[in-house]
Design a protein around this motif. Structure first.
Motif, PDB file in Angstrom:
ATOM      1  N   ALA A 178     -20.883 -13.789  11.701  1.00  0.00           N
ATOM      2  CA  ALA A 178     -20.797 -12.263  11.285  1.00  0.00           C
ATOM      3  C   ALA A 178     -21.330 -11.359  12.387  1.00  0.00           C
ATOM      4  O   ALA A 178     -20.507 -10.464  12.698  1.00  0.00           O
ATOM      5  N   VAL A 214     -19.015  -8.600  14.065  1.00  0.00           N
ATOM      6  CA  VAL A 214     -18.789  -7.304  14.082  1.00  0.00           C
ATOM      7  C   VAL A 214     -18.973  -6.530  15.257  1.00  0.00           C
ATOM      8  O   VAL A 214     -18.431  -5.271  15.510  1.00  0.00           O
ATOM      9  N   LEU A 251     -26.090  -9.547   5.110  1.00  0.00           N
ATOM     10  CA  LEU A 251     -24.796  -9.526   5.665  1.00  0.00           C
ATOM     11  C   LEU A 251     -23.554  -9.486   4.978  1.00  0.00           C
ATOM     12  O   LEU A 251     -22.590  -8.905   5.371  1.00  0.00           O
ATOM     13  N   GLY A 258     -23.147  -6.008   3.983  1.00  0.00           N
ATOM     14  CA  GLY A 258     -23.076  -5.186   5.205  1.00  0.00           C
ATOM     15  C   GLY A 258     -21.383  -5.431   5.255  1.00  0.00           C
ATOM     16  O   GLY A 258     -20.423  -4.475   5.732  1.00  0.00           O
ATOM     17  N   THR A 294     -26.328  -5.263   8.039  1.00  0.00           N
ATOM     18  CA  THR A 294     -26.017  -6.185   8.852  1.00  0.00           C
ATOM     19  C   THR A 294     -27.397  -6.487   9.818  1.00  0.00           C
ATOM     20  O   THR A 294     -27.807  -7.534  10.195  1.00  0.00           O
TER      21      THR A 294
END
Length: 468
Positions: free
Chosen positions: A287, A291, A348, A351, A375
């Motif tokens: 993640a 991102v 997460l 997010g 996040t």
């Protein structure tokens, strides 16, 4: 199997000033190698322009070329550390990192830069287990060692905060090449601080299965290439890479079963709680890295931000990396590591959903802010708790091996995260790129939600086991 961070009994007590200086150098070296995991992310648009409009695949490999080798070589680096002495491995790795950074600053092409980034990843892998072994040698008293490890670990959050900000500012100032030049004086200072007898560690006799290590690296590299080829719609290329991945995985499995020095420690992997921690660690880095790959491109295309402004825009996500681990440590001490890990995975997931909704609504920064904050806190809750969890759960004498497995899982998750999220993104095509970014930012949410479910179910099974 011996631990890459273990120290011999009753090492000599070092003078406090020498220990403090050495610890500062060890922490600086760790900061340097972690800085390079994120510092280049905000320079992606400048890289694309510098090399004649490089596509997503090339940009992905500038990121994954580093994290791929870094993650795949961590276990090997632990074995090398035990065999040849931590201080030797650390200093050679830092010197190689400085030289590789200097060469990267003058890379003549994108693919030359990718190759140099891979070599930097190899040097970075040498720094991490060696630095832990040096701390164990410097601080034989458990209470003092815990404080020293806290200083060392705190640099990871600082590096993640500094990476996007420093990368953006330096790119605005003089272009992406100057990012690599900064590593040269950092490496020199690190070598100066860690010189002398205080950090010397003994050699060991641990065997290294080089064939298994090479097969593991090949399997991860080929899997990443498969995912990137699928994202570029190169289906023939992807099919060949997938077939080669399967061959490498099978060969690795055979070698592991027949070898006398396995890369993956079976006793650690069979320990209750360890597989779930490894899965969660891979999901968190999937993640975070996914991102950090997608958002700079989105900010540049949708909002027209410069690299410096992109780094500033990411601060609501990166600042918690540095400040929240202190709170996480108190929670772990009071209630154990599993609650903050599950909370982090939940944040997460939230997010990623917030990011996807924000992009579909027009990529307004105030809406994206909710995803950035969730996040940032999700990562900073999960990762410190995972480190405590896996070291605590590991069998006696295997904490170093378990820590190496966690770091390897995290780096592999980061590599695959960039490859998968990049498959949805199109550089330079505004509408398609924005819609693809929405899908790309939701994928990490799905991965983290699945990891949270797996961790929770494993906890339920463990809770029922004593009663049965």
């Amino acid at each position: 199997m011996t631990s890459p961070v273990s120290a011999p009994a009753a090492p000599p007590v070092r003078p406090a000033p020498a220990r403090g200086r050495a610890l500062a150098g060890i922490a600086l070296g760790y900061f340097m190698v972690l800085l390079d995991t994120t510092v280049l992310s905000v320079a992606e648009p400048d890289l694309a322009r510098s090399f004649g409009g490089a596509g997503v695949a090339g940009l992905q490999w500038t990121v994954t070329g580093y994290t791929l080798v870094f993650g795949a070589a961590l276990l090997t680096a632990g074995s090398v550390t035990d065999r040849y002495g931590a201080h030797r491995v650390f200093r050679i790795a830092v010197a190689a990192f400085g030289l590789g950074s200097l060469l990267s600053a003058f890379a003549p092409s994108l693919w030359a830069l990718v190759g140099l980034r891979a070599l930097l990843g190899l040097a970075a892998a040498g720094c991490v287990p060696a630095s832990m072994a040096m701390i164990a040698r410097l601080y034989p008293v458990p209470a003092e060692r815990a404080k020293a490890v806290a200083v060392w670990a705190a640099t990871s959050g600082a590096a993640l905060v500094a990476g996007p900000v420093a990368g953006g500012a330096l790119t605005d100032l003089a272009g992406w090449r100057v990012i690599f030049l900064v590593n040269v004086p950092l490496a020199a200072v690190t070598l100066a601080l860690t010189a002398g007898a205080a950090v010397r560690c003994p050699r060991g006799d641990r065997r290294i299965d080089w064939a298994a290590q090479i097969l593991a690296c090949a399997a991860v590299a080929l899997l990443t290439d498969t995912l990137i080829a699928l994202g570029a719609h190169s289906f023939v290329h992807a099919a060949w890479s997938a077939a080669a991945t399967a061959v490498a995985v099978c060969a690795f499995a055979v070698r592991e079963r027949r070898g006398h020095a396995p890369v993956l420690a079976p006793a650690v992997l069979r320990t209750p709680g360890v597989p779930g921690a490894l899965l969660a660690g891979a999901a968190v880095n999937f993640a975070m890295s996914g991102v950090l790959f997608v958002l700079p491109l989105l900010f540049q295309q949708a909002l027209g931000l410069t690299p410096g402004k992109i780094g500033a825009a990411l601060l609501p996500m990166t600042l918690p990396f540095a400040v929240n681990p202190l709170l996480t440590g108190r929670i772990v001490a009071r209630s154990g590591p599993r609650p903050p890990v599950l909370a982090g995975l939940g944040l997460l997931t939230a997010g990623g959903v917030a990011f996807g909704a924000a992009v579909w609504a027009g990529a307004s920064y105030p809406i994206l802010l909710a995803g950035l904050v969730a996040t940032g806190f999700g990562v900073s809750f999960a990762l410190p708790a995972l480190a405590t969890w896996i070291v605590t759960a590991a069998p006696e004498g295997s904490a170093g091996v378990a820590g190496g497995l966690l770091n390897a899982a995290r780096q592999c998750g980061a590599t695959i995260g960039v490859a998968v999220t990049g498959a949805f993104v199109t550089v330079g095509v505004a509408d398609q790129g924005h819609h693809g970014a929405a899908y790309a930012l939701v994928v990490p949410a799905v991965v983290c939600a699945a990891a949270a479910v797996a961790v929770a179910r494993a906890a339920q099974r463990a809770a029922r086991r004593p009663a049965g």
